[in-house]
Design a protein around this motif. Sequence first.
Motif, short mmCIF file in Angstrom:
data_model
loop_
_atom_site.label_atom_id
_atom_site.label_comp_id
_atom_site.label_asym_id
_atom_site.label_seq_id
_atom_site.Cartn_x
_atom_site.Cartn_y
_atom_site.Cartn_z
N GLN A 107 26.38 67.64 26.72
CA GLN A 107 26.97 66.59 27.55
C GLN A 107 28.50 66.55 27.49
OE1 GLN A 107 24.19 65.64 25.37
NE2 GLN A 107 22.98 66.30 27.12
N THR A 108 29.10 67.36 26.64
CA THR A 108 30.56 67.36 26.56
C THR A 108 31.14 67.77 27.91
OG1 THR A 108 30.49 67.94 24.20
CG2 THR A 108 32.57 68.33 25.36
N VAL A 109 32.12 67.00 28.37
CA VAL A 109 32.79 67.26 29.64
C VAL A 109 34.16 67.87 29.35
CG1 VAL A 109 33.74 66.20 31.73
CG2 VAL A 109 31.57 65.36 30.78
N TYR A 110 34.48 68.92 30.08
CA TYR A 110 35.76 69.61 29.94
C TYR A 110 36.51 69.45 31.26
CZ TYR A 110 32.83 71.78 26.40
OH TYR A 110 31.96 71.98 25.36
N SER A 111 37.69 68.86 31.19
CA SER A 111 38.50 68.66 32.39
C SER A 111 39.88 69.23 32.14
CB SER A 111 38.58 67.16 32.72
OG SER A 111 39.26 66.95 33.92
N PHE A 112 40.26 70.21 32.96
CA PHE A 112 41.53 70.89 32.73
C PHE A 112 42.22 71.20 34.05
CE2 PHE A 112 38.07 73.99 32.66
CZ PHE A 112 38.49 74.95 33.57
N VAL A 113 43.48 71.59 33.92
CA VAL A 113 44.28 71.95 35.10
C VAL A 113 44.16 73.46 35.31
CG1 VAL A 113 46.55 71.91 36.17
CG2 VAL A 113 45.87 70.05 34.63
N ASP A 114 43.61 73.84 36.44
CA ASP A 114 43.48 75.26 36.78
C ASP A 114 44.80 75.72 37.38
OD1 ASP A 114 42.61 77.78 37.40
OD2 ASP A 114 41.36 77.16 39.08
N TRP A 115 45.71 76.10 36.51
CA TRP A 115 47.07 76.45 36.92
C TRP A 115 47.10 77.68 37.83
CZ3 TRP A 115 50.40 72.75 35.88
CH2 TRP A 115 50.16 71.91 34.79
N GLY A 116 46.25 78.66 37.57
CA GLY A 116 46.31 79.92 38.31
C GLY A 116 45.26 80.08 39.38
N GLY A 117 44.43 79.07 39.63
CA GLY A 117 43.40 79.17 40.64
C GLY A 117 42.24 80.05 40.23
N ASP A 118 42.09 80.31 38.94
CA ASP A 118 41.01 81.17 38.46
C ASP A 118 39.63 80.53 38.61
OD1 ASP A 118 42.88 83.14 37.55
OD2 ASP A 118 43.24 81.90 35.77
N PHE A 119 39.56 79.20 38.64
CA PHE A 119 38.28 78.50 38.67
C PHE A 119 38.06 77.74 39.97
CE2 PHE A 119 39.84 79.07 34.41
CZ PHE A 119 38.78 79.70 33.80
N THR A 120 39.15 77.31 40.62
CA THR A 120 39.04 76.54 41.85
C THR A 120 39.34 77.37 43.09
OG1 THR A 120 41.36 75.86 41.72
CG2 THR A 120 39.72 74.39 40.70
N GLU A 121 39.86 78.58 42.88
CA GLU A 121 40.30 79.46 43.96
C GLU A 121 41.35 78.78 44.84
OE1 GLU A 121 36.90 81.06 46.01
OE2 GLU A 121 35.96 81.66 44.13
N SER A 122 42.10 77.89 44.23
CA SER A 122 43.16 77.18 44.92
C SER A 122 44.48 77.91 44.69
CB SER A 122 43.26 75.75 44.37
OG SER A 122 44.33 75.07 44.96
N GLY A 123 45.38 77.79 45.63
CA GLY A 123 46.68 78.43 45.51
C GLY A 123 47.66 77.61 44.69
N PRO A 125 48.04 74.38 41.37
CA PRO A 125 47.31 73.76 40.26
C PRO A 125 46.39 72.64 40.75
CG PRO A 125 49.61 74.03 39.69
CD PRO A 125 49.48 74.37 41.15
N GLU A 126 45.18 72.67 40.24
CA GLU A 126 44.18 71.68 40.64
C GLU A 126 43.30 71.35 39.43
OE1 GLU A 126 40.56 71.71 43.81
OE2 GLU A 126 42.47 72.51 44.50
N ASN A 127 42.91 70.08 39.31
CA ASN A 127 42.02 69.69 38.22
C ASN A 127 40.64 70.30 38.42
OD1 ASN A 127 43.91 68.14 36.85
ND2 ASN A 127 43.40 66.29 37.97
N TYR A 128 40.02 70.70 37.31
CA TYR A 128 38.69 71.28 37.35
C TYR A 128 37.89 70.64 36.22
CZ TYR A 128 34.95 74.76 37.55
OH TYR A 128 33.74 75.39 37.67
N THR A 129 36.68 70.20 36.52
CA THR A 129 35.83 69.54 35.53
C THR A 129 34.48 70.24 35.47
OG1 THR A 129 36.94 67.42 35.91
CG2 THR A 129 34.78 67.34 34.84
#
Length: 170
Positions: A107-123, A125-129
């Motif tokens: 149940q541990t939740v991890y919330s981080f800033v995807d600085w390079g778009g490696d997880f959100t495929e965003s160009g 920085p975007e939050n990823y949980t």
Amino acid sequence: MKCQSRKTVVLSVIALIIIGCVCLITLYMRAGAADSPVYTDQDGETYVAAFLRDMTDSTVIVDVIEFVTSDNAERVKALDLTESDLISGYYINNPDTKTITWKLDEQTVYSFVDWGGDFTESGYPENYTTTDRGVFRQYVGTYDDSQPGMPFFFQVESDTVRLILEKPMA
């Protein structure tokens, strides 16, 4: 009659010793989050700030710090900090680098800033949980030597991490 009194006294002393040991063990096992300085953000959420030092499949090893913000005038004064110490609005007080270990679970939740778009495929920085600790371990691996330079913010309950949060800092 005296023999009965001595037995009662001896049994009472043994009971007190056992109760004392149980109390000490309980306090020792609770040590960690309960004894750590807390940080309350602008939304009223309370966290323990810490540097992430290592991580396994079931634990995190952290170096707990005191995250002092400029709005905590009492603590700023106690630490004798100046405006130049709080250049970005905060000060990291880390008088000892002792590490502690907390448990992780499903149940541990991890919330981080995807600085390079490696997880959100965003160009940008975007939050990823996620609750996938493998994804979080992969993210931590994007830092030099897998050692993030800034603290994460932890919500811990009974030595088990409920949330690991990365906040962007200036």
